[in-house]
Write a protein that holds these residues in place. Structure first.
Motif, PDB file in Angstrom:
ATOM      1  N   PRO A 160       0.808  -1.226   0.000  1.00  0.00           N
ATOM      2  CA  PRO A 160       0.000   0.000   0.000  1.00  0.00           C
ATOM      3  C   PRO A 160       0.846   1.284   0.000  1.00  0.00           C
ATOM      4  CG  PRO A 160      -0.704  -1.502   1.733  1.00  0.00           C
ATOM      5  CD  PRO A 160       0.560  -2.066   1.163  1.00  0.00           C
ATOM      6  N   GLY A 161       2.053   1.205   0.532  1.00  0.00           N
ATOM      7  CA  GLY A 161       2.864   2.418   0.618  1.00  0.00           C
ATOM      8  C   GLY A 161       3.731   2.675  -0.609  1.00  0.00           C
ATOM      9  N   VAL A 162       3.738   1.743  -1.538  1.00  0.00           N
ATOM     10  CA  VAL A 162       4.617   1.878  -2.702  1.00  0.00           C
ATOM     11  C   VAL A 162       3.979   2.797  -3.738  1.00  0.00           C
ATOM     12  CG1 VAL A 162       5.622   0.599  -4.640  1.00  0.00           C
ATOM     13  CG2 VAL A 162       5.698  -0.358  -2.356  1.00  0.00           C
ATOM     14  N   ARG A 163       4.763   3.742  -4.259  1.00  0.00           N
ATOM     15  CA  ARG A 163       4.258   4.601  -5.325  1.00  0.00           C
ATOM     16  C   ARG A 163       4.316   3.838  -6.637  1.00  0.00           C
ATOM     17  NH1 ARG A 163       4.666  10.038  -3.721  1.00  0.00           N
ATOM     18  NH2 ARG A 163       3.436  10.412  -5.574  1.00  0.00           N
ATOM     19  N   ILE A 164       3.238   3.875  -7.412  1.00  0.00           N
ATOM     20  CA  ILE A 164       3.227   3.183  -8.700  1.00  0.00           C
ATOM     21  C   ILE A 164       3.456   4.200  -9.810  1.00  0.00           C
ATOM     22  CG2 ILE A 164       1.851   1.800 -10.296  1.00  0.00           C
ATOM     23  CD1 ILE A 164       0.254   0.881  -7.802  1.00  0.00           C
ATOM     24  N   ARG A 165       4.383   3.897 -10.682  1.00  0.00           N
ATOM     25  CA  ARG A 165       4.648   4.768 -11.818  1.00  0.00           C
ATOM     26  C   ARG A 165       4.595   3.953 -13.089  1.00  0.00           C
ATOM     27  NH1 ARG A 165       3.745   9.851 -10.478  1.00  0.00           N
ATOM     28  NH2 ARG A 165       4.730  10.366  -8.491  1.00  0.00           N
ATOM     29  N   GLU A 166       3.654   4.271 -13.975  1.00  0.00           N
ATOM     30  CA  GLU A 166       3.594   3.581 -15.266  1.00  0.00           C
ATOM     31  C   GLU A 166       4.467   4.352 -16.245  1.00  0.00           C
ATOM     32  OE1 GLU A 166      -0.546   3.311 -16.162  1.00  0.00           O
ATOM     33  OE2 GLU A 166      -0.691   1.390 -15.141  1.00  0.00           O
ATOM     34  N   VAL A 167       5.322   3.630 -16.942  1.00  0.00           N
ATOM     35  CA  VAL A 167       6.210   4.308 -17.873  1.00  0.00           C
ATOM     36  C   VAL A 167       6.161   3.650 -19.241  1.00  0.00           C
ATOM     37  CG1 VAL A 167       7.799   4.880 -15.998  1.00  0.00           C
ATOM     38  CG2 VAL A 167       8.296   2.932 -17.458  1.00  0.00           C
ATOM     39  N   ASN A 168       6.508   4.439 -20.231  1.00  0.00           N
ATOM     40  CA  ASN A 168       6.755   3.910 -21.555  1.00  0.00           C
ATOM     41  C   ASN A 168       8.257   3.989 -21.753  1.00  0.00           C
ATOM     42  OD1 ASN A 168       7.253   3.687 -24.305  1.00  0.00           O
ATOM     43  ND2 ASN A 168       5.220   4.466 -24.834  1.00  0.00           N
ATOM     44  N   ALA A 169       8.931   2.840 -21.587  1.00  0.00           N
ATOM     45  CA  ALA A 169      10.397   2.845 -21.603  1.00  0.00           C
ATOM     46  C   ALA A 169      10.938   2.990 -23.021  1.00  0.00           C
ATOM     47  CB  ALA A 169      10.941   1.579 -20.948  1.00  0.00           C
ATOM     48  N   LEU A 170      10.060   2.892 -24.044  1.00  0.00           N
ATOM     49  CA  LEU A 170      10.514   3.147 -25.409  1.00  0.00           C
ATOM     50  C   LEU A 170      10.694   4.643 -25.629  1.00  0.00           C
ATOM     51  CD1 LEU A 170       8.360   0.647 -27.508  1.00  0.00           C
ATOM     52  CD2 LEU A 170      10.779   0.486 -26.912  1.00  0.00           C
ATOM     53  N   TYR A 171       9.655   5.405 -25.287  1.00  0.00           N
ATOM     54  CA  TYR A 171       9.706   6.860 -25.441  1.00  0.00           C
ATOM     55  C   TYR A 171      10.360   7.567 -24.262  1.00  0.00           C
ATOM     56  CZ  TYR A 171       6.455   7.049 -29.418  1.00  0.00           C
ATOM     57  OH  TYR A 171       5.861   6.932 -30.633  1.00  0.00           O
ATOM     58  N   GLY A 172      10.461   6.868 -23.145  1.00  0.00           N
ATOM     59  CA  GLY A 172      10.959   7.530 -21.943  1.00  0.00           C
ATOM     60  C   GLY A 172       9.909   8.398 -21.278  1.00  0.00           C
ATOM     61  N   ILE A 173       8.639   8.055 -21.494  1.00  0.00           N
ATOM     62  CA  ILE A 173       7.561   8.846 -20.880  1.00  0.00           C
ATOM     63  C   ILE A 173       7.302   8.323 -19.467  1.00  0.00           C
ATOM     64  CG2 ILE A 173       5.124   9.467 -21.046  1.00  0.00           C
ATOM     65  CD1 ILE A 173       5.523   9.041 -24.131  1.00  0.00           C
ATOM     66  N   GLY A 174       7.136   9.249 -18.530  1.00  0.00           N
ATOM     67  CA  GLY A 174       6.903   8.852 -17.150  1.00  0.00           C
ATOM     68  C   GLY A 174       8.194   8.686 -16.368  1.00  0.00           C
ATOM     69  N   ILE A 175       9.335   9.020 -16.963  1.00  0.00           N
ATOM     70  CA  ILE A 175      10.624   8.845 -16.287  1.00  0.00           C
ATOM     71  C   ILE A 175      10.904  10.009 -15.316  1.00  0.00           C
ATOM     72  CG2 ILE A 175      13.136   8.660 -16.647  1.00  0.00           C
ATOM     73  CD1 ILE A 175      11.678   6.171 -17.592  1.00  0.00           C
ATOM     74  N   ASP A 176      10.418  11.197 -15.682  1.00  0.00           N
ATOM     75  CA  ASP A 176      10.703  12.380 -14.848  1.00  0.00           C
ATOM     76  C   ASP A 176      10.394  12.178 -13.357  1.00  0.00           C
ATOM     77  OD1 ASP A 176      11.811  13.959 -16.833  1.00  0.00           O
ATOM     78  OD2 ASP A 176       9.869  14.713 -17.505  1.00  0.00           O
ATOM     79  N   PRO A 177       9.235  11.618 -13.024  1.00  0.00           N
ATOM     80  CA  PRO A 177       8.952  11.425 -11.596  1.00  0.00           C
ATOM     81  C   PRO A 177       9.980  10.522 -10.909  1.00  0.00           C
ATOM     82  CG  PRO A 177       6.967  11.075 -12.892  1.00  0.00           C
ATOM     83  CD  PRO A 177       8.095  11.220 -13.865  1.00  0.00           C
ATOM     84  N   LEU A 178      10.539   9.547 -11.657  1.00  0.00           N
ATOM     85  CA  LEU A 178      11.539   8.648 -11.070  1.00  0.00           C
ATOM     86  C   LEU A 178      12.816   9.426 -10.745  1.00  0.00           C
ATOM     87  CD1 LEU A 178      11.151   5.589 -13.477  1.00  0.00           C
ATOM     88  CD2 LEU A 178      10.026   5.974 -11.276  1.00  0.00           C
ATOM     89  N   VAL A 179      13.189  10.308 -11.681  1.00  0.00           N
ATOM     90  CA  VAL A 179      14.368  11.149 -11.462  1.00  0.00           C
ATOM     91  C   VAL A 179      14.128  12.057 -10.247  1.00  0.00           C
ATOM     92  CG1 VAL A 179      15.806  12.956 -12.489  1.00  0.00           C
ATOM     93  CG2 VAL A 179      15.027  11.040 -13.889  1.00  0.00           C
ATOM     94  N   ASP A 180      12.911  12.592 -10.149  1.00  0.00           N
ATOM     95  CA  ASP A 180      12.577  13.441  -8.993  1.00  0.00           C
ATOM     96  C   ASP A 180      12.720  12.655  -7.688  1.00  0.00           C
ATOM     97  OD1 ASP A 180      12.044  15.436 -10.758  1.00  0.00           O
ATOM     98  OD2 ASP A 180       9.856  15.230 -10.676  1.00  0.00           O
ATOM     99  N   HIS A 181      12.240  11.386  -7.684  1.00  0.00           N
ATOM    100  CA  HIS A 181      12.360  10.557  -6.480  1.00  0.00           C
ATOM    101  C   HIS A 181      13.833  10.404  -6.085  1.00  0.00           C
ATOM    102  CE1 HIS A 181       8.262   9.404  -5.842  1.00  0.00           C
ATOM    103  NE2 HIS A 181       8.133   8.861  -7.026  1.00  0.00           N
ATOM    104  N   ILE A 182      14.691  10.150  -7.070  1.00  0.00           N
ATOM    105  CA  ILE A 182      16.118   9.944  -6.780  1.00  0.00           C
ATOM    106  C   ILE A 182      16.731  11.229  -6.220  1.00  0.00           C
ATOM    107  CG2 ILE A 182      18.395   9.513  -7.820  1.00  0.00           C
ATOM    108  CD1 ILE A 182      16.977   7.599  -9.783  1.00  0.00           C
ATOM    109  N   ARG A 183      16.378  12.346  -6.853  1.00  0.00           N
ATOM    110  CA  ARG A 183      16.985  13.611  -6.425  1.00  0.00           C
ATOM    111  C   ARG A 183      16.490  14.047  -5.046  1.00  0.00           C
ATOM    112  NH1 ARG A 183      18.251  17.804 -11.060  1.00  0.00           N
ATOM    113  NH2 ARG A 183      19.474  18.483  -9.283  1.00  0.00           N
TER     114      ARG A 183
END
Lengths: 233, 261
Positions: A160-183
């Motif tokens: 329940p506590g895990v954030r779900i992020r759907e991405v299109n790894a071909l286009y790189g769509i949805g990657i920005d939030p992952l980078v934000d999490h890391i930063r």
């Protein structure tokens, strides 16, 4: 320096996701180091070194469990990446064992799952999912809307506590939030703890006793019936 | 409550700006995206589905009710307003149809009676789109191409009940298209079809024309085209009936084409 550990079953798109993450981190001026932990074959370190000109390392766990190997080498890896003056250390590891997880307190835990792996998968991968911070779901255009929704709902049931992020790894769509999490991650400490509990016990099979059947073993053994009962100790 | 989706347009592959600065889709609109293969139709649909925010190769941005979509649309499965059916979309599950629909409905519909009604309506909707009725006890993997497509559309429309349904080349799998559009129009949603099919294009309110990755025109179906639509449907029906007869091993006679040739 920030630490992110990325796990997930084979072929889910971990490398494709990390490739976009590295590009975006580099674009924002971050220096990235990359460590790949695999059992017997990997070439992502060479690819990423070529493509991005970043320091990369690889470790084959061989006869050791990859998560075990991760615990062993992570301290050295942090020192290596610090020495290379990296801002972020990305660790990609083959998630083979569904009883462990490679995440540590003080590092971001990412699991990459593919929507095409069937609706029950989130129920099967155990702590690799439930102890992650972010679940990245790839290949979302390949499955029916129904299965995609059930897949996400099951991730939420298990974690329940895990954030779900759907991405299109071909286009790189949805990657920005992952980078934000890391930063947004706090800097990794000198000493860190594994987030999950390892599986119970020392194992006679691990030390080379290969006979089939619990009668041939001692320590923690289990019969087909009476599943919850651990015999011996 | 969603009333409109706005597409703030971007540019084509050559970098040329698209022909219109924005497109506003309103609830109840049925829209077709047309253009040659490789003209960017599927990319257009992907942009909408992923709420592009100038972060895709086209530079398009998607607004909901004139604003950036809230983050919950991405984070909460029950709140995502878009259902997508692409050419690649399929069912992977091998559950029986009944169990599959229940599995999906359980996460969307909490009320038990409503859930059962939705499942019945989904099946009846799907069965009106396909020639071969779907049995509740057959396995998902045993469904034919037409049955699969019909069930994908029915499930997305009724159980997902999302306000926006994107359909990418649904005509290729043998479903009754006029019936599909009639049925879909009963639901107040935005339906976006990527299509090469004149029948679907003329039954839409307007069509967005694509070329080399950019929108070149937005054509509203005019009075003459509306009249043509019924003739096109008739022609199409004649072709379908010829196809059916050939499938059933029957001979064709010149009578079939009476009033056309």
């Amino acid at each position: 320096m920030k630490l992110a550990i990325c796990a997930g079953p084979a072929t889910t798109g971990k490398t494709a996701v990390l490739r976009h993450i590295i590009r975006k981190l580099q674009d924002s001026g971050q220096r990235v180091a990359f460590l790949k932990i695999d059992v017997q074959y990997a070439e992502e370190d060479e690819q990423f070194a070529r493509e991005f000109g970043i320091p990369t390392r690889k470790v084959y766990s061989g006869e050791l469990c990859p998560d075990h190997c991760n615990v062993m080498v992570l301290g050295d890896a942090l020192q290596w990446a610090r020495k290379a003056e990296s801002d972020v250390l990305l660790v990609e590891t083959a998630g083979l064992c569904l009883r462990c997880s490679p995440y540590v307190d003080g590092g971001l835990g990412l699991i990459v799952l593919e929507a095409t792996s069937g609706m029950n998968l989130p129920l099967k991968v155990g702590p690799m999912l439930s102890l992650a911070d972010v679940a990245v779901v790839t290949k979302i255009d390949r499955v029916s809307q129904a299965e995609r929704e059930v897949f996400r709902a099951r991730i939420q049931d298990v974690a329940p506590g895990v954030r779900i992020r759907e991405v299109n790894a071909l286009y790189g769509i949805g990657i920005d939030p992952l980078v934000d999490h890391i930063r947004a991650q706090a800097d990794a400490e000198e000493s860190m703890l594994l987030r999950g509990n390892p599986p119970v016990g020392t194992c006679t099979i691990c030390v080379g006793k290969k006979e089939i059947g619990w009668q041939s073993h001692f320590g923690v053994v289990r019969a087909l019936d009476n599943q919850t009962f651990y015999r011996g100790e | 409550m969603i009333d409109t989706i706005t597409i703030l347009t971007g540019f084509g592959r050559s970098g040329e700006l698209e022909a219109v600065p924005r497109i506003d889709l309103k609830m109840g609109d049925v829209v077709s995206i047309v253009g040659p293969t490789g003209s960017g139709k599927t990319t257009f649909i992907n942009d909408i589905e992923l709420f592009a925010d100038a972060n895709t190769p086209t530079g398009r941005r998607i607004l909901i009710n004139g604003e950036r979509p809230p983050v919950e649309y991405r984070d909460d499965p029950a709140r995502n307003p878009i259902a997508l059916i692409t050419q690649h979309t399929t069912f992977l599950s091998d559950l029986p149809v009944n169990e599959f629909l229940h599995t999906h409905a359980r996460i969307r519909i909490t009320n038990l009676a409503e859930r059962e009604t939705a499942i019945e309506r989904t099946l009846s909707f799907a069965n009106q789109l396909t020639g071969e009725p779907i049995a509740l006890e057959s396995r998902m993997t045993e469904l034919s191409g037409g049955q699969t497509r019909a069930l994908l559309i029915a499930d997305a429309t009724i159980i997902c009940n999302t306000p926006i349904v994107l359909l990418d080349e649904v005509e290729n799998a043998g479903i009754h298209r006029t019936r599909a559009l009639e049925l879909l129009r009963q639901y107040r949603k935005i339906f976006i079809f990527v299509t090469h099919d004149p029948r679907i294009a003329l039954l839409s309110d307007y069509r967005i024309v694509m070329q080399r990755g950019r929108i070149t025109q937005v054509l509203h179906t005019d009075a003459e085209e509306r009249q043509l639509a019924s003739v096109v449907s008739r022609l199409d029906d004649i072709l379908s009936s010829l196809r059916d007869k050939i499938r059933l091993g029957e001979r064709l006679t010149s009578l079939e084409l009476e009033g056309v040739a």
